[in-house]
Design an enzyme around this catalytic site. Structure first.
Site, PDB file in Angstrom:
ATOM      1  N   SER A  16       0.856  -1.186   0.000  1.00  0.00           N
ATOM      2  CA  SER A  16       0.000   0.000   0.000  1.00  0.00           C
ATOM      3  C   SER A  16       0.891   1.236   0.000  1.00  0.00           C
ATOM      4  O   SER A  16       1.721   1.416   0.900  1.00  0.00           O
ATOM      5  CB  SER A  16      -0.872   0.019   1.257  1.00  0.00           C
ATOM      6  OG  SER A  16      -1.351   1.339   1.469  1.00  0.00           O
ATOM      7  N   HIS A  41      -1.607  -1.448  -3.910  1.00  0.00           N
ATOM      8  CA  HIS A  41      -2.854  -1.030  -3.241  1.00  0.00           C
ATOM      9  C   HIS A  41      -2.888   0.497  -3.149  1.00  0.00           C
ATOM     10  O   HIS A  41      -1.954   1.105  -2.621  1.00  0.00           O
ATOM     11  CB  HIS A  41      -2.869  -1.670  -1.851  1.00  0.00           C
ATOM     12  CG  HIS A  41      -4.120  -1.502  -1.066  1.00  0.00           C
ATOM     13  ND1 HIS A  41      -5.226  -2.316  -1.212  1.00  0.00           N
ATOM     14  CD2 HIS A  41      -4.445  -0.620  -0.074  1.00  0.00           C
ATOM     15  CE1 HIS A  41      -6.166  -1.953  -0.345  1.00  0.00           C
ATOM     16  NE2 HIS A  41      -5.724  -0.927   0.360  1.00  0.00           N
ATOM     17  N   ASP A  43      -4.906   3.649  -1.725  1.00  0.00           N
ATOM     18  CA  ASP A  43      -5.909   4.036  -0.729  1.00  0.00           C
ATOM     19  C   ASP A  43      -6.491   5.407  -1.048  1.00  0.00           C
ATOM     20  O   ASP A  43      -5.789   6.410  -1.001  1.00  0.00           O
ATOM     21  CB  ASP A  43      -5.266   4.052   0.661  1.00  0.00           C
ATOM     22  CG  ASP A  43      -5.045   2.648   1.201  1.00  0.00           C
ATOM     23  OD1 ASP A  43      -6.024   1.874   1.235  1.00  0.00           O
ATOM     24  OD2 ASP A  43      -3.905   2.332   1.575  1.00  0.00           O
ATOM     25  N   MET A  45      -9.123   8.225   0.023  1.00  0.00           N
ATOM     26  CA  MET A  45      -9.886   8.696   1.190  1.00  0.00           C
ATOM     27  C   MET A  45     -10.444  10.087   0.920  1.00  0.00           C
ATOM     28  O   MET A  45      -9.767  10.923   0.318  1.00  0.00           O
ATOM     29  CB  MET A  45      -8.980   8.767   2.420  1.00  0.00           C
ATOM     30  CG  MET A  45      -8.267   7.460   2.733  1.00  0.00           C
ATOM     31  SD  MET A  45      -7.358   7.579   4.281  1.00  0.00           S
ATOM     32  CE  MET A  45      -6.406   6.053   4.211  1.00  0.00           C
ATOM     33  N   HIS A  74      -8.707   0.986  -3.280  1.00  0.00           N
ATOM     34  CA  HIS A  74      -9.539   0.825  -2.085  1.00  0.00           C
ATOM     35  C   HIS A  74     -10.235   2.160  -1.817  1.00  0.00           C
ATOM     36  O   HIS A  74      -9.620   3.095  -1.313  1.00  0.00           O
ATOM     37  CB  HIS A  74      -8.620   0.408  -0.923  1.00  0.00           C
ATOM     38  CG  HIS A  74      -9.312   0.255   0.386  1.00  0.00           C
ATOM     39  ND1 HIS A  74      -8.625   0.115   1.581  1.00  0.00           N
ATOM     40  CD2 HIS A  74     -10.639   0.212   0.710  1.00  0.00           C
ATOM     41  CE1 HIS A  74      -9.494  -0.001   2.571  1.00  0.00           C
ATOM     42  NE2 HIS A  74     -10.709   0.061   2.085  1.00  0.00           N
ATOM     43  N   MET A  76     -12.225   4.447   0.155  1.00  0.00           N
ATOM     44  CA  MET A  76     -12.780   4.756   1.485  1.00  0.00           C
ATOM     45  C   MET A  76     -13.494   6.086   1.342  1.00  0.00           C
ATOM     46  O   MET A  76     -13.051   7.120   1.843  1.00  0.00           O
ATOM     47  CB  MET A  76     -11.643   4.806   2.520  1.00  0.00           C
ATOM     48  CG  MET A  76     -11.092   3.423   2.849  1.00  0.00           C
ATOM     49  SD  MET A  76      -9.468   3.484   3.627  1.00  0.00           S
ATOM     50  CE  MET A  76      -8.443   3.567   2.161  1.00  0.00           C
ATOM     51  N   MET A 145     -11.089  -5.480   6.841  1.00  0.00           N
ATOM     52  CA  MET A 145     -10.218  -4.497   7.508  1.00  0.00           C
ATOM     53  C   MET A 145      -9.830  -5.004   8.893  1.00  0.00           C
ATOM     54  O   MET A 145     -10.685  -5.426   9.677  1.00  0.00           O
ATOM     55  CB  MET A 145     -10.948  -3.153   7.701  1.00  0.00           C
ATOM     56  CG  MET A 145     -11.237  -2.358   6.449  1.00  0.00           C
ATOM     57  SD  MET A 145      -9.819  -1.971   5.403  1.00  0.00           S
ATOM     58  CE  MET A 145      -8.783  -1.001   6.496  1.00  0.00           C
ATOM     59  N   ASP A 180      -6.381  -6.033   5.234  1.00  0.00           N
ATOM     60  CA  ASP A 180      -5.749  -4.716   5.180  1.00  0.00           C
ATOM     61  C   ASP A 180      -5.705  -4.112   6.582  1.00  0.00           C
ATOM     62  O   ASP A 180      -6.742  -3.898   7.201  1.00  0.00           O
ATOM     63  CB  ASP A 180      -6.593  -3.835   4.240  1.00  0.00           C
ATOM     64  CG  ASP A 180      -5.996  -2.468   3.963  1.00  0.00           C
ATOM     65  OD1 ASP A 180      -4.857  -2.199   4.387  1.00  0.00           O
ATOM     66  OD2 ASP A 180      -6.688  -1.665   3.299  1.00  0.00           O
TER      67      ASP A 180
HETATM   68  C1  DX5 Z   1      -5.869   2.039   6.083  1.00  0.00           C
HETATM   69  C2  DX5 Z   1      -5.610   1.670   4.646  1.00  0.00           C
HETATM   70  C3  DX5 Z   1      -4.533   0.674   4.516  1.00  0.00           C
HETATM   71  C4  DX5 Z   1      -3.193   1.101   5.014  1.00  0.00           C
HETATM   72  C5  DX5 Z   1      -2.610  -0.093   5.686  1.00  0.00           C
HETATM   73  O1  DX5 Z   1      -6.947   2.897   6.137  1.00  0.00           O
HETATM   74  O2  DX5 Z   1      -6.755   1.170   4.031  1.00  0.00           O
HETATM   75  O3  DX5 Z   1      -4.438   0.175   3.179  1.00  0.00           O
HETATM   76  O4  DX5 Z   1      -2.310   1.543   4.032  1.00  0.00           O
HETATM   77  O5  DX5 Z   1      -1.442   0.324   6.276  1.00  0.00           O
HETATM   78  P1  DX5 Z   1      -0.624  -0.547   7.300  1.00  0.00           P
HETATM   79  O6  DX5 Z   1      -0.126  -1.746   6.552  1.00  0.00           O
HETATM   80  O7  DX5 Z   1       0.447   0.394   7.679  1.00  0.00           O
HETATM   81  O8  DX5 Z   1      -1.538  -0.902   8.434  1.00  0.00           O
HETATM   82 ZN    ZN Z   2      -6.437   0.053   2.118  1.00  0.00          ZN
END
Ligand code: DX5
Ligand code: ZN
Length: 223
Positions: A16, A41, A43, A45, A74, A76, A145, A180
Site C-alpha cells: 500500500s 494497493h 488508498d 480517502m 480501495h 474509502m 479491515m 488490510d
Molecule cells: C488504512 C488503509 C490501509 C493502510 C494499511 O486505512 O486502508 O491500506 O495503508 O497500512 P498498514 O499496513 O500500515 O496498516
Molecule cells: Zn487500504
C-alpha cells in the site's frame, strides 16, 4: 477489457503506497515492482467516510503511465457509485468499496463489471460478515479491515481478523479474500491461516529502508 486481478490460488503481497514517499511515488512503485509483486494497493480517502484525505483519479491516472502493476483501488469514500467510473477511466483494475458506504451494493458490483473492472467489497472491523453475505459471492475479492480505515501504521486487530474465516466459508476457494491493516511478517501467517490470500501491507514495507527485503520477509513468513 481484460480483467487483471490475479486468479485465486496464489498468495499475493500487495504493498500500500499510503506509507510511501508521495513526492517519489514512481520510484517507490518501481522498487516494489523489482520485488516481483503483481499488485499495488491505492488508498483513496475523502475526508468524509474516513477522517483523512489522500489521492483521487488524477494521481492514479499519472501512476498508470509509469506502472503496469494491477491497481487495487480501495475506495474509502461516501457515494462510491458516483465515482466508480472516474476511477476505472483513470486506470484502476480492481475497485473495492465499503458496504457501510453503499446503498445498492449489488448494482455497483454489476456496474464495475460492465466497466471492465473487477469488484471488491470491504467490511470495517465492527461490521458483521452477515452484512455482505448476499453480495460477497458476486465479487472477485472481499476485503476484511483489521484496523479502522483512515491511517497507516495502526495496530492489527486480532478479533477483526477472525472474520476472514467466516468470509472464506461464504465465498469458497475461487474468490480472493484480502486483508488490510497491520499486516507484517508476524501477523501475515495468522491471516493466511484464517484463509486470506491477498495481503496488503503499507507501513511494514514502506517505512523500511529496504522495501524489497521487507516484502521478502513477509513472503518468507507465509511460505
Ligand atoms: C488504512 C488503509 C490501509 C493502510 C494499511 O486505512 O486502508 O491500506 O495503508 O497500512 P498498514 O499496513 O500500515 O496498516
Ligand atoms: Zn487500504
Amino acid at each position: 477489457m481484460e480483467m487483471r486481478l490475479p486468479k485465486a490460488g496464489t498468495i499475493e503481497i500487495v504493498p500500500s503506497i499510503l506509507s510511501a514517499d508521495f513526492a517519489r511515488l514512481a520510484d517507490e512503485i518501481g522498487a516494489i515492482e523489482s520485488a516481483g509483486v503483481n499488485m499495488v494497493h491505492l488508498d483513496v480517502m475523502d475526508g468524509h467516510f474516513v477522517p483523512n484525505i489522500t489521492i483521487g483519479p488524477p494521481v492514479i491516472a499519472r501512476l498508470r503511465s509509469v506502472s503496469n502493476l494491477v491497481f487495487d483501488s480501495h475506495l474509502m469514500i461516501s457515494e462510491p457509485a458516483e465515482y466508480a467510473e472516474a476511477f476505472v477511466r483513470a486506470g484502476a483494475d480492481h475497485i473495492t468499496f465499503h458496504i457501510e458506504a453503499a446503498d445498492e451494493p449489488r448494482k455497483l458490483i454489476d456496474k464495475l463489471h460492465e466497466l471492465g473492472c473487477t469488484a471488491g467489497i470491504c467490511l470495517n472491523p465492527e461490521t458483521p460478515v452477515e452484512r455482505i453475505k448476499a453480495v460477497a459471492p458476486l465479487c472477485d475479492m472481499v476485503l476484511v479491515m483489521t484496523v479502522h480505515p483512515g491511517f497507516g501504521a495502526q495496530k492489527f486487530m486480532p478479533e477483526a481478523a477472525k472474520k476472514i474465516a467466516q468470509v472464506r466459508e461464504i465465498v469458497g476457494p475461487d474468490i480472493r479474500v484480502e486483508v488490510d491493516g497491520g499486516i507484517d511478517a508476524q501477523t501475515a501467517p495468522v491471516v493466511v491461516s484464517y484463509g486470506a490470500d491477498t495481503l496488503v501491507a503499507g507501513n511494514a514495507i514502506f517505512s523500511k529502508s529496504d522495501p524489497v527485503a521487507a516484502i521478502n520477509a513477509i513472503r518468507h513468513a507465509v511460505q
